[in-house]
Design a protein around this motif. Structure first.
Motif, short mmCIF file in Angstrom:
data_model
loop_
_atom_site.label_atom_id
_atom_site.label_comp_id
_atom_site.label_asym_id
_atom_site.label_seq_id
_atom_site.Cartn_x
_atom_site.Cartn_y
_atom_site.Cartn_z
N ALA A 100 -0.36 -0.48 3.71
CA ALA A 100 -1.16 -0.79 2.92
C ALA A 100 -1.47 0.26 1.45
CB ALA A 100 -2.80 -0.68 3.41
N ALA A 101 -0.66 1.19 1.63
CA ALA A 101 -0.64 2.21 0.55
C ALA A 101 0.22 1.81 -0.58
CB ALA A 101 -0.07 3.57 0.96
N LEU A 102 1.07 0.67 -0.20
CA LEU A 102 1.80 -0.15 -1.42
C LEU A 102 1.00 -1.23 -1.99
CD1 LEU A 102 5.12 -0.20 0.53
CD2 LEU A 102 4.54 1.40 -1.16
N PRO A 103 0.89 -1.17 -3.27
CA PRO A 103 -0.06 -2.40 -3.69
C PRO A 103 0.44 -3.52 -3.73
CG PRO A 103 0.12 -0.46 -5.26
CD PRO A 103 0.86 0.07 -4.35
N HIS A 104 1.83 -3.66 -3.77
CA HIS A 104 2.62 -4.91 -3.76
C HIS A 104 3.56 -5.19 -2.53
CE1 HIS A 104 1.66 -7.45 -7.70
NE2 HIS A 104 0.47 -7.14 -6.77
N HIS A 105 3.16 -4.60 -1.40
CA HIS A 105 3.67 -4.46 0.00
C HIS A 105 4.17 -6.04 0.26
CE1 HIS A 105 5.14 -3.84 4.05
NE2 HIS A 105 3.97 -4.69 4.46
N ARG A 106 5.43 -6.22 0.65
CA ARG A 106 5.80 -7.61 1.39
C ARG A 106 5.60 -7.55 3.04
NH1 ARG A 106 9.93 -10.92 -1.08
NH2 ARG A 106 9.24 -11.15 -3.36
N PRO A 107 4.84 -8.56 3.33
CA PRO A 107 4.45 -8.63 4.77
C PRO A 107 5.74 -8.46 5.84
CG PRO A 107 3.34 -10.41 3.64
CD PRO A 107 4.22 -9.74 2.54
N THR A 108 5.51 -7.68 6.66
CA THR A 108 6.66 -7.55 7.88
C THR A 108 6.15 -7.76 9.11
OG1 THR A 108 5.90 -5.04 8.35
CG2 THR A 108 7.43 -5.46 6.44
N ASP A 109 7.22 -7.60 9.96
CA ASP A 109 6.45 -7.99 11.60
C ASP A 109 5.66 -6.75 11.95
OD1 ASP A 109 8.05 -10.35 11.46
OD2 ASP A 109 9.71 -9.28 12.20
N ALA A 110 5.38 -5.94 11.27
CA ALA A 110 4.31 -4.78 11.90
C ALA A 110 2.90 -5.33 12.19
CB ALA A 110 4.11 -3.63 10.63
N LEU A 111 2.67 -5.00 13.34
CA LEU A 111 1.41 -5.38 13.79
C LEU A 111 0.15 -4.76 12.96
CD1 LEU A 111 2.09 -5.61 17.83
CD2 LEU A 111 2.16 -7.53 16.11
N ILE A 112 -1.06 -5.61 13.24
CA ILE A 112 -2.24 -5.20 12.49
C ILE A 112 -2.86 -4.61 13.75
CG2 ILE A 112 -4.26 -5.92 11.10
CD1 ILE A 112 -2.58 -8.22 10.19
N GLU A 113 -3.41 -3.46 13.42
CA GLU A 113 -3.92 -2.65 14.78
C GLU A 113 -5.28 -2.06 14.28
OE1 GLU A 113 -1.15 0.40 15.62
OE2 GLU A 113 0.43 -1.16 16.13
N HIS A 114 -5.99 -1.57 15.29
CA HIS A 114 -7.37 -1.08 15.25
C HIS A 114 -7.35 0.25 14.46
CE1 HIS A 114 -11.42 -0.56 16.93
NE2 HIS A 114 -11.12 0.74 16.80
N GLY A 156 -3.79 -9.00 17.46
CA GLY A 156 -2.48 -8.79 17.93
C GLY A 156 -1.48 -9.34 17.01
N LEU A 157 -1.75 -9.91 16.01
CA LEU A 157 -0.86 -10.63 14.97
C LEU A 157 -0.12 -9.56 14.00
CD1 LEU A 157 -3.24 -13.66 13.91
CD2 LEU A 157 -1.35 -13.54 15.52
N SER A 158 0.94 -10.07 13.51
CA SER A 158 1.64 -9.20 12.57
C SER A 158 1.16 -9.54 11.22
CB SER A 158 2.98 -9.44 12.55
OG SER A 158 3.25 -10.85 12.29
#
Ligand code: ZN
Ligand code: ZN
Length: 365
Positions: free
Chosen positions: A197-211, A162-164
């Motif tokens: 994750a389709a962006l090689p150098h994505h900057r982390p956002t508040d989007a949650l990491i999901e199943h 449930g973390l972003s």
């Protein structure tokens, strides 16, 4: 090579010049140990002088002494006074090299005003000497790798809890400092899901990491000014058949790249060792970047490992091997290790497990 021997290594490379004005701060640091934000080195055949401003006079003298570097420190108060001090060191010399890749047009005009017409543009002279890492430098890089390994091992079991992206990034960066790093080696990348994750150098956002997400974590630590660089990729939950297939493909490509790494191999050969497997599997246009890059006092430095590179690998190079695949709708997978080139191949400095995309101890809910 000890730090005190580096000036001689650069002098050995003088070609058509009898002095060199070193203005790039990374090169200044490599030559002298000085880590301040303003300073020039004037290197002649028998003398090294560091010119800096009043904020750094004491620090510069201490850092040169600590590094065992024989040289003088001159301190000025204004930009033009600093250049006059450089000119005092420079005047006896007919041909003074300057680092044309690191000098603005304005700075060049100022150099001409103060130093005259004997300036000779020089490219990559200190960088070429800096490229070969000493055992002491490799030890610092290895410590940085170890710190990033430990930080990653702590956060991986929390993926899918449930973390972003940003929360995982923050945790990694705090842990690295707690484990002894002076900071992250670069902006830590945590990229999750079919878009980010389709962006090689994505900057982390508040989007949650999901199943069901693929998750790319690219993390490195900074130790004694030296960087580390590593990427691991994960699938939260049971991987789908395409996720597992692409993970296995990228890992096989990365292992092929490691196997190709040796002194005398061309960067193109190492790139092809990775890329051919991915191209042959039909995913060539999903692999949208080069295979690797040198790492040291900078996170990206010579040699670069790509299709376009003219470099040949040498003993003592510290380089990454990092193939990846990215596609919106799927997400992305990259596996990256940092290695040092040895007599018979390479030694991998990063140690985090990469045999499976499944995080250890995944949450069961
Ligand atoms: Zn990386
Ligand atoms: Zn990298």
């Amino acid at each position: 090579m000890t730090l005190s021997a580096r000036a001689s290594e650069v002098r050995r490379r003088f070609d058509g010049i009898d002095a060199l004005l070193v203005s790039d701060l990374t090169n200044v640091r490599w030559l002298t140990g000085f880590s301040g934000s303003n300073g020039w080195v004037v290197l002649t055949l028998d003398r090294l002088t560091l010119v800096t401003d009043g904020r750094y006079g004491v620090q510069a003298a201490n850092q040169l002494a600590e590094a065992g570097v024989e040289g003088d420190v001159l301190v000025g108060t204004s930009g033009s006074e600093l250049l006059e001090l450089v000119a005092q060191c420079a005047r006896p010399f007919d041909r003074m090299g300057f680092e044309s890749a690191h000098v603005t047009v304005l700075a060049h005009q100022q150099y001409q005003q103060h130093l005259g017409d004997g300036l000779v543009p020089v490219v990559g002279l200190v960088e070429a000497a800096r490229r070969t890492k000493s055992p002491f430098e490799v030890a610092s890089i290895e410590r940085a790798c170890h710190i990033a390994d430990r930080a990653l091992a702590e956060v991986v079991p929390t993926l899918g809890a449930g973390l972003s992206e940003a929360q995982v990034r923050n945790r990694l960066e705090v842990l690295m400092r707690e484990f002894g790093a002076s900071g992250p080696s670069y902006d830590t990348i945590v990229a999750a899901g079919p878009v980010n994750a389709a962006l090689p150098h994505h900057r982390p956002t508040d989007a949650l990491i999901e199943h069901g997400h693929t998750v790319i974590i690219d993390v490195g630590a900074l130790v004694d000014g030296y960087h580390s660089d590593m990427t691991r990729s994960f699938v939260v939950g049971e991987p789908t058949a395409p996720q597992q297939e692409l993970y296995d493909l990228v890992l096989a490509a990365q292992l092929a790249g490691l196997a190709a790494m040796r002194p005398g191999a061309t960067a193109k050969e190492v790139d092809a060792a990775c890329r051919d497997l991915i191209v042959d599997a039909g995913y060539g246009d999903w692999f949208s970047h080069g295979t690797g890059h040198g790492v040291g006092l900078l996170i990206h430095e010579d040699p670069f490992v790509s299709r376009a590179s003219e470099a040949t690998l040498q003993l003592g190079d510290v380089v990454t091997v990092e193939p990846g695949v990215y596609r919106e709708g799927f997400g992305g997978i990259r596996v990256e290790d940092l290695v040092v080139v040895t007599e018979d191949g390479c030694r991998v400095l990063t140690a985090s497990p990469k045999d499976s995309p499944c995080p250890p101890f995944p949450p069961t809910t």
